[in-house]
Design an enzyme around this catalytic site. Structure first.
Site, PDB file in Angstrom:
ATOM      1  CD  GLU A  91      -6.281  -1.233  -1.240  1.00  9.47           C
ATOM      2  OE1 GLU A  91      -5.225  -1.839  -1.516  1.00  9.47           O
ATOM      3  OE2 GLU A  91      -6.838  -1.338  -0.147  1.00  9.47           O
ATOM      4  CB  CYS A 110     -12.525  -6.115   1.566  1.00  2.00           C
ATOM      5  SG  CYS A 110     -13.674  -5.175   0.607  1.00  2.00           S
ATOM      6  CG  HIS A 127      -2.019  -1.086   1.049  1.00  3.01           C
ATOM      7  ND1 HIS A 127      -2.003  -2.261   1.769  1.00  3.01           N
ATOM      8  CD2 HIS A 127      -3.098  -1.172   0.237  1.00  3.01           C
ATOM      9  CE1 HIS A 127      -3.043  -3.008   1.414  1.00  3.01           C
ATOM     10  NE2 HIS A 127      -3.713  -2.377   0.488  1.00  3.01           N
ATOM     11  CD  GLU A 134      -7.294  -4.123  -2.810  1.00  2.00           C
ATOM     12  OE1 GLU A 134      -6.823  -4.321  -1.682  1.00  2.00           O
ATOM     13  OE2 GLU A 134      -8.515  -4.119  -3.042  1.00  2.00           O
ATOM     14  CD  GLU A 175     -13.683  -7.863   7.933  1.00  4.46           C
ATOM     15  OE1 GLU A 175     -14.668  -7.327   7.388  1.00  4.46           O
ATOM     16  OE2 GLU A 175     -12.519  -7.443   7.799  1.00  4.46           O
ATOM     17  CG  HIS A 185      -2.276  -5.890  -3.352  1.00  2.00           C
ATOM     18  ND1 HIS A 185      -2.006  -4.550  -3.512  1.00  2.00           N
ATOM     19  CD2 HIS A 185      -3.271  -5.969  -2.437  1.00  2.00           C
ATOM     20  CE1 HIS A 185      -2.804  -3.847  -2.719  1.00  2.00           C
ATOM     21  NE2 HIS A 185      -3.590  -4.685  -2.057  1.00  2.00           N
ATOM     22  CG  HIS A 188      -5.189  -7.986   0.896  1.00  2.00           C
ATOM     23  ND1 HIS A 188      -5.211  -7.231   2.048  1.00  2.00           N
ATOM     24  CD2 HIS A 188      -5.294  -7.121  -0.130  1.00  2.00           C
ATOM     25  CE1 HIS A 188      -5.323  -5.959   1.724  1.00  2.00           C
ATOM     26  NE2 HIS A 188      -5.381  -5.857   0.406  1.00  2.00           N
TER      27      HIS A 188
END
Length: 179
Positions: free
Chosen positions: A112, A67, A26, A114, A87, A32, A69
């Site tokens: 960000e 969300c 970041h 992505e 979460e 990514h 990764h």
């Protein structure tokens, strides 16, 4: 323990090119892999979360259900299912709708960048939120959501505003295919 330190670096075709620390990715705006999960209930309401106020970016903003990764060695759907449970305390079957690339400067000198795989699930499970990650949750109809984003865009995360209409088009198509 909840916040994994690595991200998978990819090219624009989602081929893995390496692994790096999440914060490094970041700070340096390295592309990514990510996943975003959208949950709706059987009456068509969208389950949103409000990000915790101590998150490293976009804190306190409303966004899609969760969300994350993917971790090295983890598939996109495994990552989506893991994070949804971590979460929001929800387990349900997910299907991938589409993926997209975005790049956006965030607060704290972070960017960000992505390649984000977007998943949809339908369940009437009531979220049991992990309060270290999630401040609050809500269920809202698409029309009310759309109207609120028009009026109060800064209450929502950038990536959510970018894709919610596209997600809704997929939901409409799925509903039409069913009938």
């Amino acid at each position: 323990p909840m916040d994994y330190p690595y991200v998978i670096l990819v090219d624009n075709d989602d081929n893995q090119t390496g692994i790096t620390g999440k914060m490094e990715a970041h700070h340096k705006a390295l592309l990514h892999r990510a996943v975003s999960v959208f949950i709706i209930n059987s009456s068509g309401k969208w389950i949103l979360q409000r990000r915790a106020f101590d998150k490293y970016h976009s804190r306190g903003l409303w966004t899609n259900t969760c969300c994350t990764h993917p971790q090295p060695g983890e598939t996109n759907i495994e990552a989506a299912e893991r994070r949804l449970n971590e979460e929001m305390g929800i387990e349900c079957s997910l299907s991938e709708l589409f993926s997209f690339v975005y790049r956006e400067k965030l607060d704290n000198n972070l960017t960000e960048h992505e390649l984000d795989h977007v998943f949809l699930g339908i369940t009437d499970d009531i979220p049991v939120i992990n309060t270290s990650e999630v401040e609050d949750w809500g269920a809202i109809s698409y029309d009310d959501l759309h109207n609120d984003i028009q009026k109060n865009p800064s209450d929502y995360t950038y990536w959510f505003r970018m894709i919610y209409e596209n997600v809704n088009q997929h939901i409409i198509k799925i509903n039409n295919d069913k009938s």
